[in-house]
Design an enzyme around this catalytic site. Structure first.
Site, PDB file in Angstrom:
ATOM      1  N   VAL A   1       7.312  24.725 -47.680  1.00 37.80           N
ATOM      2  CA  VAL A   1       6.423  23.615 -47.350  1.00 37.80           C
ATOM      3  C   VAL A   1       5.131  23.693 -48.171  1.00 37.80           C
ATOM      4  CG1 VAL A   1       5.318  24.711 -45.331  1.00 37.80           C
ATOM      5  CG2 VAL A   1       5.597  22.228 -45.410  1.00 37.80           C
ATOM      6  N   ASP A   2       4.694  24.893 -48.479  1.00 40.22           N
ATOM      7  CA  ASP A   2       3.484  25.108 -49.279  1.00 40.22           C
ATOM      8  C   ASP A   2       3.628  24.443 -50.661  1.00 40.22           C
ATOM      9  OD1 ASP A   2       1.044  26.152 -50.086  1.00 40.22           O
ATOM     10  OD2 ASP A   2       1.707  28.239 -50.125  1.00 40.22           O
TER      11      ASP A   2
ATOM     12  N   SER B   1       5.958  30.125 -40.297  1.00 37.15           N
ATOM     13  CA  SER B   1       6.591  31.463 -40.387  1.00 37.15           C
ATOM     14  C   SER B   1       8.110  31.466 -40.243  1.00 37.15           C
ATOM     15  CB  SER B   1       6.012  32.455 -39.357  1.00 37.15           C
ATOM     16  OG  SER B   1       4.782  32.982 -39.783  1.00 37.15           O
TER      17      SER B   1
HETATM   18  P1  ADP Z   1       6.891  30.411 -44.027  1.00 37.77           P
HETATM   19  O1  ADP Z   1       6.665  31.210 -45.289  1.00 37.77           O
HETATM   20  O2  ADP Z   1       5.653  30.342 -43.162  1.00 37.77           O
HETATM   21  O3  ADP Z   1       8.106  30.846 -43.299  1.00 37.77           O
HETATM   22  P2  ADP Z   1       8.295  28.099 -45.186  1.00 37.77           P
HETATM   23  O4  ADP Z   1       7.699  27.001 -45.982  1.00 37.77           O
HETATM   24  O5  ADP Z   1       9.268  28.984 -45.864  1.00 37.77           O
HETATM   25  O6  ADP Z   1       7.062  28.903 -44.548  1.00 37.77           O
HETATM   26  O7  ADP Z   1       9.020  27.494 -43.906  1.00 37.77           O
HETATM   27  C1  ADP Z   1       8.347  27.011 -42.758  1.00 37.77           C
HETATM   28  C2  ADP Z   1       9.098  25.814 -42.202  1.00 37.77           C
HETATM   29  O8  ADP Z   1       8.791  24.651 -42.983  1.00 37.77           O
HETATM   30  C3  ADP Z   1      10.620  25.952 -42.214  1.00 37.77           C
HETATM   31  O9  ADP Z   1      11.121  25.423 -40.993  1.00 37.77           O
HETATM   32  C4  ADP Z   1      11.021  25.039 -43.390  1.00 37.77           C
HETATM   33  O10 ADP Z   1      12.324  24.507 -43.192  1.00 37.77           O
HETATM   34  C5  ADP Z   1       9.981  23.952 -43.259  1.00 37.77           C
HETATM   35  N1  ADP Z   1       9.764  23.101 -44.447  1.00 37.77           N
HETATM   36  C6  ADP Z   1      10.047  23.343 -45.746  1.00 37.77           C
HETATM   37  N2  ADP Z   1       9.661  22.301 -46.506  1.00 37.77           N
HETATM   38  C7  ADP Z   1       9.121  21.374 -45.672  1.00 37.77           C
HETATM   39  C8  ADP Z   1       8.551  20.072 -45.830  1.00 37.77           C
HETATM   40  N3  ADP Z   1       8.459  19.497 -47.028  1.00 37.77           N
HETATM   41  N4  ADP Z   1       8.116  19.417 -44.721  1.00 37.77           N
HETATM   42  C9  ADP Z   1       8.192  19.996 -43.509  1.00 37.77           C
HETATM   43  N5  ADP Z   1       8.709  21.208 -43.273  1.00 37.77           N
HETATM   44  C10 ADP Z   1       9.175  21.888 -44.350  1.00 37.77           C
END
Ligand code: ADP
Length: 169
Positions: free
Chosen positions: A35-36, A119
Site C-alpha cells: 500500500v505504501d 501490518s
Molecule cells: P505492511 O507492511 O504493514 O504489512 P502492506 O502494504 O504489505 O503493509 O499490507 C497491508 C495491507 O494493505 C494488506 O492487507 C494489503 O493487501 C493491503 N494493500 C495493498 N495495497 C493496497 C492498496 N492499494 N489499497 C488498500 N490496501 C492495500
C-alpha cells in the site's frame, strides 16, 4: 457513536476522496512495497519530498503529510510492527498505530478517514487479531472524537474482509 461509523470497502485506498488515508509505512517513510508504494505512486513526487523532511518514524508512531495528487487531503503515515510470533510487543505497537493516528485525526479535525489493514501484508500480522485491534481502537476513538463521521476499513483481499466482519460481530 458506535459501529455505524465503520464501513468495509473493497477498493484501492488511493482512490478514496476522504479527508485522510492512512499509509502502512516503514520506519524510513521513504516509500516501499504494498500500500505504501501505491500511495507514493498515486500522490506523486511531492509526497516523497515532504516525507524526506520528517526524518522517519518509530514503529507505532504516526506522522501526517499533505495528499498531493491524491483525492485525499492528508496522508497519515504509521509504522506497524513486523509480526515475530506475538511475544515482541506486536499488539501494543499495533494499538499505538491506531491510537497515534486518531490523535492526529483529532488535532487536524479530520472527519473521514480510510485505513488499510496495517501490518497484515508484508509484515505478517494475523488478519483476525489485527482486525480486532483496529475495531476496538476505532470504537474507543469514536467515543471521544465527536466530529468523526466515517472510518473506512479497506479490504484489499477477501481474508481481510472476513476478519473485519468477524471483529465487528
Ligand atoms: P505492511 O507492511 O504493514 O504489512 P502492506 O502494504 O504489505 O503493509 O499490507 C497491508 C495491507 O494493505 C494488506 O492487507 C494489503 O493487501 C493491503 N494493500 C495493498 N495495497 C493496497 C492498496 N492499494 N489499497 C488498500 N490496501 C492495500
Amino acid at each position: 457513536m458506535g459501529k455505524e461509523i465503520i464501513r468495509l470497502v473493497e477498493t484501492d485506498i488511493t482512490a478514496l476522496a476522504v479527508d485522510a488515508i492512512v499509509n502502512a509505512a516503514n520506519n524510513s517513510l521513504l516509500g516501499g512495497g504494498g500500500v505504501d508504494g501505491a500511495i507514493h505512486r498515486a500522490a506523486g513526487p511531492g509526497l516523497l519530498a515532504e516525507c524526506r523532511t520528517l526524518h522517519g518514524c518509530p514503529t507505532g508512531g504516526a506522522k501526517i503529510t499533505k495528499g498531493y495528487n491524491l483525492p485525499a487531503r492528508f496522508v497519515i503515515h504509521t509504522v506497524g510492527p513486523i509480526w515475530q510470533g506475538g511475544n515482541h510487543d506486536e499488539a501494543q505497537l499495533l494499538r499505538s498505530c491506531y491510537h497515534n493516528t486518531f490523535a492526529l485525526v483529532e488535532a487536524q479535525h479530520i472527519t473521514t478517514i480510510a485505513f488499510p489493514a496495517i501490518s497484515t501484508g508484508a509484515y505478517g500480522y494475523p488478519a483476525m487479531e489485527a482486525a480486532c485491534i483496529a475495531v476496538r481502537e476505532t470504537l474507543a476513538a469514536a467515543e471521544r472524537i465527536t466530529f468523526l463521521q466515517q472510518v473506512i476499513f479497506v479490504c484489499f483481499n477477501i481474508g481481510t474482509r472476513r476478519a473485519y466482519e468477524e471483529a465487528l460481530q
